[in-house]
Structure formats: C-alpha cells, structure tokens
Design an enzyme around this catalytic site. Structure first.
Site, PDB file in Angstrom:
ATOM      1  N   SER A 114       6.258  22.788  18.175  1.00 45.13           N
ATOM      2  CA  SER A 114       7.054  23.408  19.397  1.00 45.13           C
ATOM      3  C   SER A 114       7.541  24.858  18.912  1.00 45.13           C
ATOM      4  O   SER A 114       7.370  25.099  17.746  1.00 45.13           O
ATOM      5  CB  SER A 114       8.346  22.655  19.568  1.00 45.13           C
ATOM      6  N   TYR A 153      15.663  17.820  17.092  1.00 52.32           N
ATOM      7  CA  TYR A 153      14.471  17.958  17.632  1.00 52.32           C
ATOM      8  C   TYR A 153      13.687  19.225  17.049  1.00 52.32           C
ATOM      9  O   TYR A 153      12.536  18.888  16.429  1.00 52.32           O
ATOM     10  CB  TYR A 153      14.389  18.376  19.158  1.00 52.32           C
TER      11      TYR A 153
END
Length: 260
Positions: A144, A157
């Site tokens: 990501s 995350y």
C-alpha cells in the site's frame, strides 16, 4: 505469442473473491492461467468462479484462512497435486483498521497482524517450497502507499503494509538464485466494495459527499479501479517482466510523489 500471456501457468490468488482480487483472478484467467482462488467468503468465490467460467476460463476455489499456516500449506499441496506446479502466487487477502495508536487496541493489532502480515508470510512460505522444486515462479504481494508514507489514522494498517514491503524485499533477495521473483504493489485509494461499505457504515446519508472528498485526496483527482491494479499485476507476473524483482510498484494517482 500475445504479450502478457499466462497460458499454461497456474496462479494462486488469496482473497480472489472480491475487489482487487476478483479483478486479478478474472484477468489472469482471461490471459490463459489456471486460477485457484483462496477465499473465506464462499459466496464471493462462487461469483468470481461463475464470471470466469462464463468467459471460458479455468478456475477453482478453496475455503482457506490465510492466517493458518496449516490450512495454507494444505491448500497449496492440493493445488500442486492438481496442477503439477505453482507458477504465480498473489498475496492479496487483507483487512483494514481505522485509528491512531491510541485508538488501536491490542486485539485490533493482533487481528490486522494475523491476516495482513502472517497471511502474506504463510502464502510466501508455501509458495517458495513448491517453486524451488519446479524451477522458479513469481510472487506478488499487495502492499500500500501506507507502506512508505504516513497516512492519518491508519496505525495498525500501516504497520502491516510496511511489513509486507520489507518481507517482499527479503524474499526477493533470498530466492533470486532459485529463479523466484518477488515484487509488491502499493495502491493508493481504489474503489472497491470495502470503500462503499466503509462509507455506508461511517457516513450514512453522506456517502457521495465523502466519496468525492476521498477521491480528491489522490492528486489525479479520482480513485483507482481494481481493473487498473490487475493490469499492473498481470505485467509483473508475466514473462515480459522477467528482469524485475525486489521492487515496489506504486499505483496511486501520484499520491506518494506529490504528497511528499
């Protein structure tokens, strides 16, 4: 031979039932791969399989909890028995959490770790065993933009996706002599069912307003699509990308470069 052909290759895709995983599964099948989907949501897996079959592709699915090494290795062994080899592994399955460190409980951190970190580890652990035995292969992990840039309220995350990035580098270096390539993708915001569910839950009645606001955080002015991410995944897993390993590929509408 057509560019980016996956004819004769076996591809294993975790979380292949929805979102980015579904787009990758469908595209890889369209390009000739025999696709095996690992997915806890049996209804989502069935829908993806139906769409692949209707297009004339080959696909099967396994119910699998990627956080369980026993389940993952058993499924990989079964796939190897069915197909004879495993050429491509996409570690796509992942979950999200919103919150800073004070808003992240120990249980939250453990839950994210089990899927986003341990799940990717389990997929690579199983993959390298089979790939070494059959002369090599390609591993592609879904990281990501949060792997390399600070995102507000994404403590757990970001932790997990940073781990995906560095695990990718490690496996690429350790197995380059075994003809195993390992790369990762770093998407920005991508319009998936998760986004729609998040907006519905947290901003009832304001979904479109917040969707537009989130879209504009990408310098390009919109969210990405799962199909765009799948197209880059196809290139990196094809023979045309044979010279690429140990690399992180942003696909983020300019988010990393233009926000630093």
């Amino acid at each position: 031979m057509a560019l980016f052909s996956l004819a004769g290759k076996t591809a294993v895709i975790t979380g292949g039932g929805s979102g980015i995983g579904r787009s990758i599964s469908k595209l890889f099948a369209r390009q000739g791969a025999r696709v095996f989907i690992l997915e806890l949501n049996s209804d989502a897996a069935a829908q993806t399989l139906q769409e692949i079959t209707e297009e004339g592709g080959q696909a099967s699915s396994f119910a699998c909890n990627v956080s369980s090494q026993e389940e993952v290795t058993t499924v990989f062994d079964n796939i190897r028995q069915q197909s004879g080899r495993i050429d491509i592994v996409i570690n796509n399955a992942g979950i999200a959490h919103v919150g800073n460190i004070e808003q992240t409980s120990e249980a939250d951190l453990d839950r994210i770790y089990q899927v986003n970190v341990k799940g990717v580890y389990n997929g690579m652990f199983a993959a390298v065993k089979h790939m070494q035995e059959t002369g090599g292969g390609v591993i592609l992990n879904l990281a990501s933009v949060a792997s390399v840039i600070g995102i507000p309220d994404r403590f757990a995350y970001s932790m997990s996706k940073g781990a995906v990035l560095t695990m990718t580098y490690s496996v690429a270096r350790d197995y380059i002599k075994n003809n195993i390539r390992c790369n990762c993708l770093a998407p920005g915001r991508v319009h998936t069912p998760f986004v729609d569910g998040f907006l519905k839950k947290n901003y009832p009645g304001r979904e479109q307003e917040m969707f537009d606001k989130l879209s504009k955080t990408q310098p390009i002015g919109r969210m990405g699509t799962p199909d765009e991410v799948a197209a880059l995944a196809l290139y990196l897993c094809s023979d045309e990308a044979a010279f690429i390993t140990g690399t992180n590929y942003p696909i983020d509408g300019g988010f990393i470069t233009l926000n630093t």
